[in-house]
Design a protein around this motif. Structure first.
Motif, PDB file in Angstrom:
ATOM      1  N   PRO A 273       0.756  -1.254   0.051  1.00 29.48           N
ATOM      2  CA  PRO A 273      -0.034  -0.108  -0.059  1.00 29.48           C
ATOM      3  C   PRO A 273       0.823   1.248   0.115  1.00 29.48           C
ATOM      4  O   PRO A 273       1.762   1.226   0.706  1.00 29.48           O
ATOM      5  N   ALA A 274       0.255   2.165  -0.615  1.00 28.98           N
ATOM      6  CA  ALA A 274       1.325   3.474  -0.947  1.00 28.98           C
ATOM      7  C   ALA A 274       1.140   4.243   0.427  1.00 28.98           C
ATOM      8  O   ALA A 274       2.282   4.810   0.561  1.00 28.98           O
ATOM      9  N   ASP A 275       0.358   3.947   1.206  1.00 31.30           N
ATOM     10  CA  ASP A 275       0.108   4.884   2.362  1.00 31.30           C
ATOM     11  C   ASP A 275       0.504   4.362   3.871  1.00 31.30           C
ATOM     12  O   ASP A 275       0.258   4.676   4.783  1.00 31.30           O
ATOM     13  N   ALA A 276       1.318   3.122   3.609  1.00 26.71           N
ATOM     14  CA  ALA A 276       1.564   2.256   4.859  1.00 26.71           C
ATOM     15  C   ALA A 276       3.045   1.565   4.610  1.00 26.71           C
ATOM     16  O   ALA A 276       3.223   0.917   3.571  1.00 26.71           O
ATOM     17  N   ALA A 277       3.964   1.965   5.590  1.00 25.69           N
ATOM     18  CA  ALA A 277       5.105   1.323   5.415  1.00 25.69           C
ATOM     19  C   ALA A 277       5.896   0.913   6.715  1.00 25.69           C
ATOM     20  O   ALA A 277       5.621   1.767   7.774  1.00 25.69           O
ATOM     21  N   LEU A 278       6.723  -0.068   6.930  1.00 26.54           N
ATOM     22  CA  LEU A 278       7.366  -0.371   8.017  1.00 26.54           C
ATOM     23  C   LEU A 278       8.952   0.291   7.859  1.00 26.54           C
ATOM     24  O   LEU A 278       9.513   0.345   6.528  1.00 26.54           O
ATOM     25  N   PRO A 279       9.405   0.553   8.997  1.00 24.16           N
ATOM     26  CA  PRO A 279      10.885   1.231   8.703  1.00 24.16           C
ATOM     27  C   PRO A 279      12.000   0.040   8.267  1.00 24.16           C
ATOM     28  O   PRO A 279      12.896   0.468   7.372  1.00 24.16           O
TER      29      PRO A 279
END
Length: 313
Positions: A273-279
């Motif tokens: 998803p474009a609006d969610a990410a993990l470091p």
């Protein structure tokens, strides 16, 4: 009923009561999203949001049932293995991260933002966030008190004696699960102190991520050391109850948290998803969580086996 049993009774009822608002909040999210009355969390479609929160509803229901089983008469009659497993997972989720829950609440951290790895909506009102945190802290503290009193009644030999009474094997050979747990601990602690190797999105790191990485890394290390001590029976004169309790909490933390975060990590890797990410790098994170789940489960088996050997000797 002695003093400890009375304390355990109050703690068990308190744990169940504390988690009830969280259960009701999650039910309202699922129903509200179906009816279009509440928004879907950032980074999720409606189906994914409903599945995620339905899973947490089930987990909360199990947690409340476990708390009640620790104090009501039927809890002594049901099979011990599934109850012990659920209690192990529950304490693994909640007890080791109580400092994180308190700190994130004080800092106003958004519970469930992908950066912090939890499951709530970043747009939830403050009163809901407070109830969620109270539920986690209350359940964790309640289980931490009620579970030992239950074990004391049902399996009085669990914490009896000293490590030297039941340890087996050569102290020169480290159990593989302790090596894996220590390796996972090193990576998480490395990230907690600012290490960047294996971090794909440095801008996604926030204070909650650093604190959670540090707390989970610490408990992974504790689990590895405590399990080694119990399995090898060293130091021989140390009372068994200390390493057993630390091994129980630490292995539960490894299994429960990584078992929860692994599907979330895989979802991000597949859906992107474009609006969610993990470091962290998703492939590395998935490998670490898989290793943590396996090590935690193996540690529990080793602790239980050692207890059985000791009680039969």
């Amino acid at each position: 009923m002695d003093r400890w049993d009375r304390v355990g009774r109050v703690a068990a009822y308190g744990a169940a009561l504390a988690l009830t608002p969280y259960l009701l909040i999650k039910v309202s999210w699922v129903v509200g999203s179906f009816l279009g009355l509440l928004p879907v969390g950032t980074g999720f479609g409606k189906a994914e949001w409903v599945v995620l929160n339905s899973a947490t509803i089930g987990m909360a229901g199990i947690g409340i049932a476990v708390a009640l089983a620790l104090v009501l008469p039927w809890g002594m009659r049901i099979p011990g293995a599934p109850l012990a497993f659920c209690a192990w997972v529950g304490t693994g989720f909640l007890v080791p991260v109580l400092p994180y829950a308190v700190l994130s609440s004080l800092l106003g951290s958004a519970d469930g933002d992908p950066k912090s790895g939890n499951d709530a909506d970043p747009s939830m009102p403050g009163w809901e966030a407070a109830l969620v945190q109270i539920g986690f802290v209350g359940m964790g503290l309640g289980l931490a008190i009620a579970l030992p009193t239950y074990v004391r009644r049902r399996w009085p030999d669990v914490f009896a004696g000293r490590l030297g009474n039941g340890g087996k094997g050569s102290p020169r050979a480290l159990p593989w699960m302790c090596v894996v747990g220590a390796a996972v601990s090193f990576v998480w602690l490395y990230w907690a102190v600012g290490g960047t190797a294996g971090v794909a999105h440095r801008g996604e790191r926030d204070l909650a991520w650093y604190v959670l990485s540090g707390v989970l890394g610490f408990w992974a290390f504790v689990a590895s050391v405590a399990t080694w001590a119990v399995v090898r029976g060293r130091p021989a004169r140390v009372p068994r109850w200390g390493p057993m309790m630390l091994g129980w909490l630490g292995s539960g933390s490894l299994f429960a948290w990584s078992g929860w975060k692994l599907p979330f990590t895989l979802y991000l890797a597949v859906a992107q998803p474009a609006d969610a990410a993990l470091p962290e790098n998703l492939a590395l994170a998935a490998a670490l969580h898989l290793a943590a789940v396996g090590a935690g489960a193996a540690m529990l088996r080793a602790l239980v086996h050692t207890r059985l050997v000791s009680s039969n000797s």
